[in-house]
Design a protein around this motif. Structure first.
Motif, PDB file in Angstrom:
ATOM      1  N   VAL A   1     -11.902  38.339  22.727  1.00 56.68           N
ATOM      2  CA  VAL A   1     -12.477  38.085  21.415  1.00 56.68           C
ATOM      3  C   VAL A   1     -13.856  37.515  21.700  1.00 56.68           C
ATOM      4  CG1 VAL A   1     -12.296  36.712  19.308  1.00 56.68           C
ATOM      5  CG2 VAL A   1     -10.227  37.610  20.385  1.00 56.68           C
ATOM      6  N   SER A   2     -14.875  38.035  21.023  1.00 53.06           N
ATOM      7  CA  SER A   2     -16.242  37.580  21.252  1.00 53.06           C
ATOM      8  C   SER A   2     -16.700  36.759  20.055  1.00 53.06           C
ATOM      9  CB  SER A   2     -17.141  38.809  21.436  1.00 53.06           C
ATOM     10  OG  SER A   2     -18.435  38.411  21.787  1.00 53.06           O
ATOM     11  N   LEU A   3     -17.248  35.570  20.321  1.00 56.17           N
ATOM     12  CA  LEU A   3     -17.663  34.657  19.259  1.00 56.17           C
ATOM     13  C   LEU A   3     -19.085  34.177  19.498  1.00 56.17           C
ATOM     14  CD1 LEU A   3     -14.414  32.488  19.215  1.00 56.17           C
ATOM     15  CD2 LEU A   3     -15.013  34.300  17.603  1.00 56.17           C
TER      16      LEU A   3
ATOM     17  N   HIS B   1     -15.116  35.458  24.839  1.00 56.59           N
ATOM     18  CA  HIS B   1     -16.501  35.607  25.270  1.00 56.59           C
ATOM     19  C   HIS B   1     -17.368  34.852  24.271  1.00 56.59           C
ATOM     20  CE1 HIS B   1     -15.762  39.559  27.696  1.00 56.59           C
ATOM     21  NE2 HIS B   1     -14.950  38.573  28.049  1.00 56.59           N
ATOM     22  N   LEU B   2     -18.018  33.815  24.746  1.00 63.34           N
ATOM     23  CA  LEU B   2     -18.881  33.001  23.898  1.00 63.34           C
ATOM     24  C   LEU B   2     -20.318  33.462  24.070  1.00 63.34           C
ATOM     25  CD1 LEU B   2     -17.314  29.514  24.731  1.00 63.34           C
ATOM     26  CD2 LEU B   2     -16.862  30.959  22.729  1.00 63.34           C
ATOM     27  N   LEU B   3     -21.000  33.664  22.961  1.00 62.65           N
ATOM     28  CA  LEU B   3     -22.387  34.122  22.970  1.00 62.65           C
ATOM     29  C   LEU B   3     -23.246  33.084  22.264  1.00 62.65           C
ATOM     30  CD1 LEU B   3     -21.646  37.753  21.752  1.00 62.65           C
ATOM     31  CD2 LEU B   3     -21.776  36.941  24.108  1.00 62.65           C
TER      32      LEU B   3
ATOM     33  N   HIS C   1      -9.245  34.802  11.742  1.00 61.93           N
ATOM     34  CA  HIS C   1      -8.806  33.816  12.725  1.00 61.93           C
ATOM     35  C   HIS C   1      -8.130  34.490  13.900  1.00 61.93           C
ATOM     36  CE1 HIS C   1      -5.190  34.220  10.123  1.00 61.93           C
ATOM     37  NE2 HIS C   1      -4.504  33.993  11.229  1.00 61.93           N
ATOM     38  N   ILE C   2      -7.997  33.719  14.975  1.00 57.91           N
ATOM     39  CA  ILE C   2      -7.164  34.146  16.095  1.00 57.91           C
ATOM     40  C   ILE C   2      -5.991  33.182  16.140  1.00 57.91           C
ATOM     41  CG2 ILE C   2      -8.923  35.314  17.458  1.00 57.91           C
ATOM     42  CD1 ILE C   2      -9.255  32.805  19.117  1.00 57.91           C
TER      43      ILE C   2
ATOM     44  N   GLY D   1     -16.830  26.668  13.132  1.00 53.88           N
ATOM     45  CA  GLY D   1     -16.122  26.992  11.899  1.00 53.88           C
ATOM     46  C   GLY D   1     -15.235  28.217  11.992  1.00 53.88           C
ATOM     47  N   PHE D   2     -15.081  28.799  13.194  1.00 53.56           N
ATOM     48  CA  PHE D   2     -14.170  29.929  13.339  1.00 53.56           C
ATOM     49  C   PHE D   2     -12.739  29.398  13.314  1.00 53.56           C
ATOM     50  CE2 PHE D   2     -11.749  33.171  15.601  1.00 53.56           C
ATOM     51  CZ  PHE D   2     -12.117  34.291  14.881  1.00 53.56           C
ATOM     52  N   MET D   3     -11.868  30.059  12.560  1.00 55.09           N
ATOM     53  CA  MET D   3     -10.501  29.587  12.345  1.00 55.09           C
ATOM     54  C   MET D   3      -9.606  29.893  13.550  1.00 55.09           C
ATOM     55  SD  MET D   3      -8.704  28.195   9.850  1.00 55.09           S
ATOM     56  CE  MET D   3      -9.700  28.665   8.477  1.00 55.09           C
ATOM     57  N   ILE D   4      -8.828  28.877  13.919  1.00 52.66           N
ATOM     58  CA  ILE D   4      -7.819  28.995  14.970  1.00 52.66           C
ATOM     59  C   ILE D   4      -6.467  28.692  14.326  1.00 52.66           C
ATOM     60  CG2 ILE D   4      -7.023  28.124  17.202  1.00 52.66           C
ATOM     61  CD1 ILE D   4      -9.867  29.207  17.392  1.00 52.66           C
ATOM     62  N   GLU D   5      -5.466  29.471  14.680  1.00 51.60           N
ATOM     63  CA  GLU D   5      -4.093  29.209  14.233  1.00 51.60           C
ATOM     64  C   GLU D   5      -3.234  28.972  15.464  1.00 51.60           C
ATOM     65  OE1 GLU D   5      -0.224  31.446  12.211  1.00 51.60           O
ATOM     66  OE2 GLU D   5      -2.103  32.537  12.406  1.00 51.60           O
TER      67      GLU D   5
END
Length: 172
Positions: A17-19, A61-63, A83-84, A127-131
């Motif tokens: 997953v790229s963020l 992958h963090l950008l 979310h992931i 602010g990206f959602m994590i579950e």
């Protein structure tokens, strides 16, 4: 060539997953110290800042954003947002740890046929959602033969025909 309707692209697994993030350092800290990812080697040929992390069979992958000041930050926890999700063993331990780390989270429960699934939702630094959930409590039951809102009737008919062909091949 016979069409493979269950896996038309012959995919094997989720790779990463790229963020995009405001602060590469803060995101690396979060994904390593909160979620347990490990930094791994990233190709030197990239001409932008980033980091690769790996755990649980997937990569993050963090950008680094080129314009971090203008990135929208979500503050409201909304389980219906992108979310992931990660599976855990003991929800109470996860919830306690998140509270100890000062991470705001929202708890929800889903019930299906007497089976309960607990969910915790929270944000990464951008602010990206994590579950975090114990979703393996609910068995995965294929909808084979049932009309699904997200599937067209044509695709459903093709799938049923394919399943019938497979049954005929198996029977002597």
């Amino acid at each position: 060539m016979k069409e493979n309707l269950e896996n038309p692209l012959r995919l094997t697994s989720l790779n990463h997953v790229s963020l995009v993030c405001r602060s590469l350092e803060k995101s690396i800290d979060f994904y390593t110290n909160v979620l347990g990812f490990v930094p791994v080697r990233r190709p030197n040929s990239f001409n932008f800042d980033g980091a690769w992390l790996f755990s649980y069979g997937i990569g993050i992958h963090l950008l680094q954003s080129e314009d971090p000041e203008h990135m929208m930050k979500k503050s409201k926890i909304d389980p219906k947002d992108n979310h992931i999700s990660f599976q855990c063993e003991i929800m109470a331990v996860v919830e306690k740890k998140l509270k100890e780390m000062g991470i705001e989270c929202m708890r929800q429960m889903v019930e299906e046929g007497g089976i309960h699934v607990d969910q915790l939702f929270f944000h990464d630094p951008d602010g990206f959602m994590i579950e975090i959930c114990n979703c393996d409590n609910i068995p995965i039951v294929p909808l084979s033969g049932e009309a699904v809102r997200s599937c067209s009737q044509v695709n459903l008919q093709k799938k049923m025909q394919h399943q019938q062909q497979q049954i005929q091949v198996v029977q002597p």
